[in-house]
Design an enzyme around this catalytic site. Structure first.
Site, PDB file in Angstrom:
ATOM      1  N   ARG A  56      37.366  33.938  41.304  1.00  0.00           N
ATOM      2  CA  ARG A  56      37.166  34.772  42.496  1.00  0.00           C
ATOM      3  C   ARG A  56      38.233  35.868  42.578  1.00  0.00           C
ATOM      4  NH1 ARG A  56      36.723  31.718  48.148  1.00  0.00           N
ATOM      5  NH2 ARG A  56      38.975  31.603  47.889  1.00  0.00           N
ATOM      6  N   ARG A 109      45.656  55.713  41.609  1.00  0.00           N
ATOM      7  CA  ARG A 109      46.120  56.094  40.257  1.00  0.00           C
ATOM      8  C   ARG A 109      47.610  56.379  40.234  1.00  0.00           C
ATOM      9  NH1 ARG A 109      42.083  60.924  39.193  1.00  0.00           N
ATOM     10  NH2 ARG A 109      42.990  61.326  41.235  1.00  0.00           N
ATOM     11  N   LYS A 155      38.259  38.990  48.565  1.00  0.00           N
ATOM     12  CA  LYS A 155      39.408  38.452  49.280  1.00  0.00           C
ATOM     13  C   LYS A 155      40.533  39.475  49.138  1.00  0.00           C
ATOM     14  CE  LYS A 155      41.047  33.981  50.037  1.00  0.00           C
ATOM     15  NZ  LYS A 155      40.683  33.657  51.395  1.00  0.00           N
ATOM     16  N   GLU A 188      30.176  33.273  59.228  1.00  0.00           N
ATOM     17  CA  GLU A 188      31.203  32.278  58.904  1.00  0.00           C
ATOM     18  C   GLU A 188      32.259  32.315  59.989  1.00  0.00           C
ATOM     19  OE1 GLU A 188      33.536  33.276  55.426  1.00  0.00           O
ATOM     20  OE2 GLU A 188      33.392  35.403  55.850  1.00  0.00           O
TER      21      GLU A 188
HETATM   22  N1  PXG Z   1      35.862  32.493  54.813  1.00  0.00           N
HETATM   23  C1  PXG Z   1      36.919  33.308  54.895  1.00  0.00           C
HETATM   24  C2  PXG Z   1      36.767  34.615  55.547  1.00  0.00           C
HETATM   25  C3  PXG Z   1      38.159  32.905  54.353  1.00  0.00           C
HETATM   26  O1  PXG Z   1      39.204  33.735  54.408  1.00  0.00           O
HETATM   27  C4  PXG Z   1      37.126  30.812  53.688  1.00  0.00           C
HETATM   28  C5  PXG Z   1      35.944  31.277  54.227  1.00  0.00           C
HETATM   29  C6  PXG Z   1      37.140  29.499  52.976  1.00  0.00           C
HETATM   30  O2  PXG Z   1      37.180  29.704  51.565  1.00  0.00           O
HETATM   31  P1  PXG Z   1      37.856  28.663  50.593  1.00  0.00           P
HETATM   32  O3  PXG Z   1      37.685  29.238  49.242  1.00  0.00           O
HETATM   33  O4  PXG Z   1      39.290  28.540  51.008  1.00  0.00           O
HETATM   34  O5  PXG Z   1      37.139  27.373  50.768  1.00  0.00           O
HETATM   35  C7  PXG Z   1      38.277  31.614  53.769  1.00  0.00           C
HETATM   36  C8  PXG Z   1      39.593  31.075  53.297  1.00  0.00           C
HETATM   37  C9  PXG Z   1      44.290  29.982  56.114  1.00  0.00           C
HETATM   38  C10 PXG Z   1      43.658  31.047  55.321  1.00  0.00           C
HETATM   39  O6  PXG Z   1      45.538  29.904  56.070  1.00  0.00           O
HETATM   40  C11 PXG Z   1      42.388  30.897  54.759  1.00  0.00           C
HETATM   41  C12 PXG Z   1      41.856  31.943  54.011  1.00  0.00           C
HETATM   42  C13 PXG Z   1      42.591  33.075  53.889  1.00  0.00           C
HETATM   43  C14 PXG Z   1      43.813  33.184  54.455  1.00  0.00           C
HETATM   44  C15 PXG Z   1      44.378  32.175  55.157  1.00  0.00           C
HETATM   45  O7  PXG Z   1      43.560  29.262  56.794  1.00  0.00           O
HETATM   46  N2  PXG Z   1      40.648  31.986  53.348  1.00  0.00           N
END
Ligand code: PXG
Length: 296
Positions: A56, A109, A155, A188
């Site tokens: 990812r 760049r 991300k 979500e």
């Molecule tokens: N949706 C979003 C928008 C996210 O940022 C998830 C779903 C879950 O994805 P994963 O791959 O982790 O199962 C995320 C997760 C935190 C934190 O500290 C979590 C995320 C990013 C930054 C901080 O809870 N991403």
């Protein structure tokens, strides 16, 4: 207690003291949120789903035309080295790559060398009580980005869409919030994916609705298939959530956490349901068996 200030951070190939782990004010990660990240966990000396996180990470970077200067193998080595140096068996790992140092213009760049950061630290978990009793969440006004803007699949370091939603949740005294997409469908939560259960079946919004392809989400889908629990990716509305028998959220930090109330409506019997508890148990087992092993 180990002094947290002695934590070492990986920064551009070197392990430096936390107090020395600094980037330039000209770094485009700071100036523009130009960069990508991953939040990863390790459990009892096992980096959970590292391959999936790296996949990812490279995909996010590809869309932003940000060339990660390290290979997957080199990143894996750097992550394991940082964990070992900090003597962490159970950790939260934050992998970050920014566009690097440039000038005050947007043009990427001008940035010669991406900045690579790996922070490993102990994890701060939601209180145990919430896993026993379930979360109460709300829907917030801020909608999920449309894919034609910054695609929710990326991300990126530009998380303001989710931060605005988080602020709205916190203002309402809630830990998490549902974000709808531009058409009003459930996408979500601010940092978690959402599932509902109805008639013995699990449903989660497809990613095209505007959800991140969560790695915990994918692990839960795989668990459900293995356990012969019917599971479908399906477009859902708030009405479907209100009338679900169970609901839970998935994310690297939260793992699998039950939801018992949404916008004032009780979900099912108002306590974590049987499918949720089963998925939580199976997910816990998986985190102890699936990943890249390292020894301190
Ligand atoms: N949706 C979003 C928008 C996210 O940022 C998830 C779903 C879950 O994805 P994963 O791959 O982790 O199962 C995320 C997760 C935190 C934190 O500290 C979590 C995320 C990013 C930054 C901080 O809870 N991403």
């Amino acid at each position: 207690m180990r002094n947290n200030n002695r934590l070492k951070v990986y920064l551009n190939g070197k392990l430096v003291d936390k107090s020395e782990a600094k980037v330039s004010v000209f770094d485009h990660g700071l100036l523009y949120g130009d960069g990508v990240f991953e939040g990863i966990r390790s459990y009892e000396g096992l980096v959970f789903k590292l391959k999936e996180h790296l996949d990812r990470f490279f995909e996010s970077a590809k869309t932003l035309m940000l060339k990660i200067p390290l290979s997957r193998e080199e990143l894996t080595e750097a992550i394991v080295l940082t964990l070992k140096t900090n003597r962490l068996k159970d950790a939260y790992i934050r992998l970050v790559t920014t566009r690097g140092e440039g000038d005050l213009g947007l043009d990427p760049r001008k940035c010669d060398r991406p900045t690579i950061i790996i922070i490993t630290d102990r994890i701060v978990l939601y209180p145990r009580k919430l896993y026993r009793e379930g979360l109460e969440i709300i829907t917030v006004p801020t909608q999920r980005n449309i894919p034609a803007a910054v695609d929710p699949q990326i991300k990126s370091l530009n998380y303001l869409n989710n931060i605005l939603a988080k602020i709205e949740a916190v203002n309402a005294g809630k830990e998490e919030a549902i974000m709808l997409n531009h058409a009003g469908y459930v996408a979500e939560c601010t940092g978690d994916n959402i599932f509902i259960a109805k008639g013995g079946e699990l449903l989660t919004p497809p990613t095209y609705v505007g959800a991140l392809r969560g790695i915990t989400r994918m692990a839960v889908i795989a668990i459900a298939r293995r356990e012969k629990i019917p599971i479908r990716e399906e477009v859902i509305t708030r009405h479907n959530v209100f009338n679900a028998e169970e609901s839970f959220l998935t994310g690297t930090a939260a793992e699998v956490i039950p939801v018992v109330k949404v916008d004032g409506r009780m979900i099912g019997k108002g306590k974590p349901g049987p499918l949720t508890l089963r998925i939580m148990r199976e997910f816990h087992k998986l985190t102890r068996t699936d990943g890249v092993r390292y020894r301190l």
